[in-house]
Structures are given as structure tokens and as C-alpha cells.
Write an enzyme that holds these catalytic residues in place. Structure first.
Site, PDB file in Angstrom:
ATOM      1  CE1 TYR A  62      -3.514   2.782   1.040  1.00 31.06           C
ATOM      2  CE2 TYR A  62      -1.665   3.596   2.333  1.00 31.06           C
ATOM      3  CZ  TYR A  62      -2.905   3.792   1.771  1.00 31.06           C
ATOM      4  OH  TYR A  62      -3.551   4.993   1.931  1.00 31.06           O
TER       5      TYR A  62
ATOM      6  CD  GLU B 204      -6.499   4.874  -0.047  1.00 33.06           C
ATOM      7  OE1 GLU B 204      -6.342   5.022   1.170  1.00 33.06           O
ATOM      8  OE2 GLU B 204      -7.620   4.781  -0.583  1.00 33.06           O
TER       9      GLU B 204
END
Length: 402
Positions: A124, A212
């Protein structure tokens, strides 16, 4: 301003970020056509990804067909049938609410997990502004491909954070620190360093407020790719980001918010029963608190700005009244730049132009010409209640809702 995954990926690609390639289709025939154009030398798998402004698409369900928002097609032959179960359907995820969002576009993407998927690793990466510290922060985690909110809540130690001093910018030791913390080495480490540098350059260049990438994939041959991309742009910077602004998908936005934007109003729809119209963001937040303390729930955030006039007030009323849940409206104005009597005349004019409003309006006017404004309201003969203090306004809201 939000943009779609496929749009975000195209932006990232122009800054040197490696992405999962694909094509955007608007109907099943197009989906099948584009699937045939994907490279097949490594894998025959085609990934179909619904394009809406919401996360959780993989676990989300299409109301009409029961399909997920992200599905795998084992070959081109299945693409048309599977895409037909997504396109035009209503996708419900944990972020859309039970009403869901209609899928008008689908991304036909290549398989990037070939060969030896056990050698692939998901990470991530996120970039956003930390308003508390006044700095951008890069967040990274080995827990890619899962809901980062859950990781942050249950195992926050698994999230690495690196703050960027705006006076000196992103430093290479910070980039290397993030890449090393992800357990990478060799070519994968070098590729991740390039990836983070390119990602941050893209973030700053397009005036983003959020990046993101979940997951960031290390492939079996040590390439680093953005498999998904969520990008939010600072709307205050759109005047200098015309190309980015052109990516706006109005079908994904609330019609009331679009209408408010045309009238230069700052409006956000909420789920409550008391509409509020205020001049100034801070006063608007305080007004929402007062509504909550009075036993109601704010139905919206609406800032008419410091130069409110009759037309602005009328536009605000029309937008608020489109919400069937609104049982009362609280108009809270502090007359600094704007005169209270001018706002009061706007209320009366709006009432006359709109006709029977149907819900009680509580008006609190303080500041320049507040007494004159209150008298205009009281003498209008309309179903409008003038109050002097925030407490008076709260008590009146409570009385009406009881």
C-alpha cells in the site's frame, strides 16, 4: 474532485509511474473488442473493473445481477457476458451506501500477476496532506490489497509514515527508507524508489489532495506497478489544472452539489433533517454543532460566502428544499462584509419567488444592520422565525422538531 481509476492511471503514466494497462469500455461489445487488444503472451486472463467513485468495488455487489464490481475473465470469450452483468448495473459497496452507484464504464485490464503469482507481493502507498503538521505525508505498508482503514485500526504499527518538509521537499533518504521498510531488495528496491519519486512528483504537479495506490504490485520479474489508483484533486486549484478539471464526471456527483457549484456556493449534502445556510465555514461548522445539540441532525453544509445577496440566498433555499428529509431550515448569518438587512430582503424575495416553502425557517442575524434585518423578517408576515442568539436558534429548532 474525484476522478476514475482509469483516469488516475493515465495521469500517473505521464509522470513515469508504471501501471496496469487497459482500455475503458462503455458497452459489452466494446469490452470484448478491447479485451482482444490486451497482450496474451503471458496470460489469457482479463480483469474487468467497474469504474465508479468509491472503494470496495471488488467486494461490492451489483444489485441487479449479483456480480462483483471486479471480476476475472478466463479468456476473451467470457468478457462480453461478464461485462454485461456489470455495465448499467447499480454497484453497492461499503462506501456507496445502500443506494449504490450506476456503473457506466468498465476498465478492461491486463493480468499482471503472471507467472508465478506466489512470487508477487502487494503493498500500500498513499500520499496526503497532514493538516495537523502542515506537511504532506507518505504512508506505506506491506499490507497491500486490503482495506487500509482496517489495518490502521487494528495494527497501526504496520503503517510506515514519512512527513515531507515543504521547505526542502522530498529527500532521497526518505524514499530509500520507505522502500527498505517494505522489505525489498535488488531490482525491486530500485524500481520502488523510482515508483515513489514519480508518484510524489505527480501528486505535487496536479495539486492532488490524496493519492492512494492499493495495491502497488511487485511482479514476479521485480517490476513495480500501480494496480489500482484513487486520486482526489484539490478543487481550489482547478483554475490552474484545466486538463485535470476536464476529467470531471458529473454523473458521479450529487446533482445538488453541481447546482450549488454553479451558484458559487459551498455545499455538501448530509443525511439529517435540518437544512442550514451560513456565511463562513467556521460558523457553518458551529451551526451544525448547534443543530446536533438541539436534537436534530444537519441535512447539509452550505456556506453562501461573505458576499451573499438575494439571488445567492434564493439559490441556497432551492438547493436545500430539494432534500425531502429537511423538516426545518436554520439561516445563521454574521454581518461582517455582508449586511444583515440585505440577507433579510433576500429571504423575503426567495420566499415570494419560490412560493410556499413548506418548512419553517429559523433566521439568526448578527452584525451589520442586524436589527434592521430582524425587523424586515418580523414584518414580512412569512413563516419565518427571527432569533438573536445561537441558543435561541437551537431552542427554536428543538421546538419545531419536537
Amino acid at each position: 474532485m474525484n476522478i476514475h481509476e482509469y483516469q488516475a492511471k493515465e495521469i500517473l503514466k505521464t509522470f513515469g509511474v508504471k501501471i496496469q494497462n487497459g482500455f475503458v469500455a462503455e458497452n459489452p461489445d466494446q469490452a470484448e473488442e478491447y479485451a482482444q487488444k490486451l497482450p496474451k503472451e503471458n496470460s489469457n486472463i482479463v480483469v474487468l473493473k467497474a469504474q465508479i467513485h468509491a472503494g470496495g468495488r471488488g467486494k461490492g455487489i451489483i444489485k441487479e445481477t449479483g456480480s462483483n464490481g471486479v471480476v476475472i475473465s478466463k479468456g476473451v470469450g467470457e468478457v462480453k457476458e461478464k461485462s454485461s452483468k456489470i455495465l448499467g448495473g447499480t454497484l453497492v459497496t461499503h462506501q456507496t451506501g445502500k443506494e449504490g452507484k450506476v456503473v457506466n464504464k468498465i476498465l478492461i485490464a491486463e493480468d499482471v500477476y503472471y507467472p508465478g503469482s506466489d512470487e508477487c507481493k502487494e503493498f500500500y502507498l498513499g500520499i496526503l496532506l497532514d493538516r495537523t503538521k502542515g506537511m504532506n505525508v507518505i504512508m506505506a505498508s506491506k499490507e497491500g490489497g486490503v482495506e487500509i482503514e482496517k489495518v490502521a485500526e487494528e495494527t497501526p504499527e504496520k503503517i510506515i509514515k514519512e512527513w515531507i518538509d515543504p521547505n526542502i521537499g522530498l529527500q532521497q533518504y526518505q524514499v530509500r527508507k520507505i522502500a527498505f521498510s517494505l522489505g525489498l531488495e535488488g531490482n525491486a528496491l530500485k524500481e520502488m524508489i523510482k515508483f515513489i519519486n514519480s508518484l510524489y512528483r505527480a501528486y505535487e504537479s496536479i495539486d492532488a489532495s490524496l493519492f492512494e495506490i492499493n495495491p502497488v504490485l511487485k511482479t514476479s520479474d521485480n517490476q513495480i506497478l500501480a494496480v489500482d489508483a484513487k486520486v482526489n484533486i484539490d478543487e481550489n486549484a482547478l483554475f490552474r489544472q484545466k486538463e485535470v478539471e476536464s476529467l470531471r464526471d458529473l454523473d458521479e456527483e450529487d446533482p445538488s452539489e453541481i447546482e450549488a457549484n454553479k451558484s458559487n456556493l459551498s455545499y455538501v449534502k448530509l443525511d439529517g433533517n435540518v437544512g442550514c445556510m451560513v456565511n463562513g465555514a467556521g460558523l457553518a461548522m458551529a451551526t451544525m454543532d448547534i443543530i446536533k445539540l438541539s436534537g436534530g441532525d444537519p441535512a447539509n453544509f452550505l456556506d453562501v460566502g461573505g458576499t451573499a445577496n438575494a439571488e445567492t440566498v434564493e439559490a441556497g433555499f432551492r438547493i436545500i428544499l430539494k432534500d425531502p428529509n429537511v423538516k426545518a431550515i436554520l439561516l445563521n448569518i454574521f454581518g461582517g462584509i455582508v449586511r444583515c438587512d440585505r440577507v433579510a430582503n433576500g429571504v423575503v424575495q426567495a420566499y415570494k419567488n419560490i412560493g410556499e416553502i413548506g418548512v419553517p425557517i429559523i433566521v439568526r442575524l448578527q452584525g451589520t444592520n442586524s436589527e434592521e434585518g430582524s425587523k424586515i423578517i418580523e414584518d414580512s408576515g412569512l413563516k419565518v422565525f427571527a432569533t438573536n442568539t445561537l441558543q435561541d436558534a437551537a431552542d427554536k429548532v428543538n421546538e419545531i422538531l419536537s
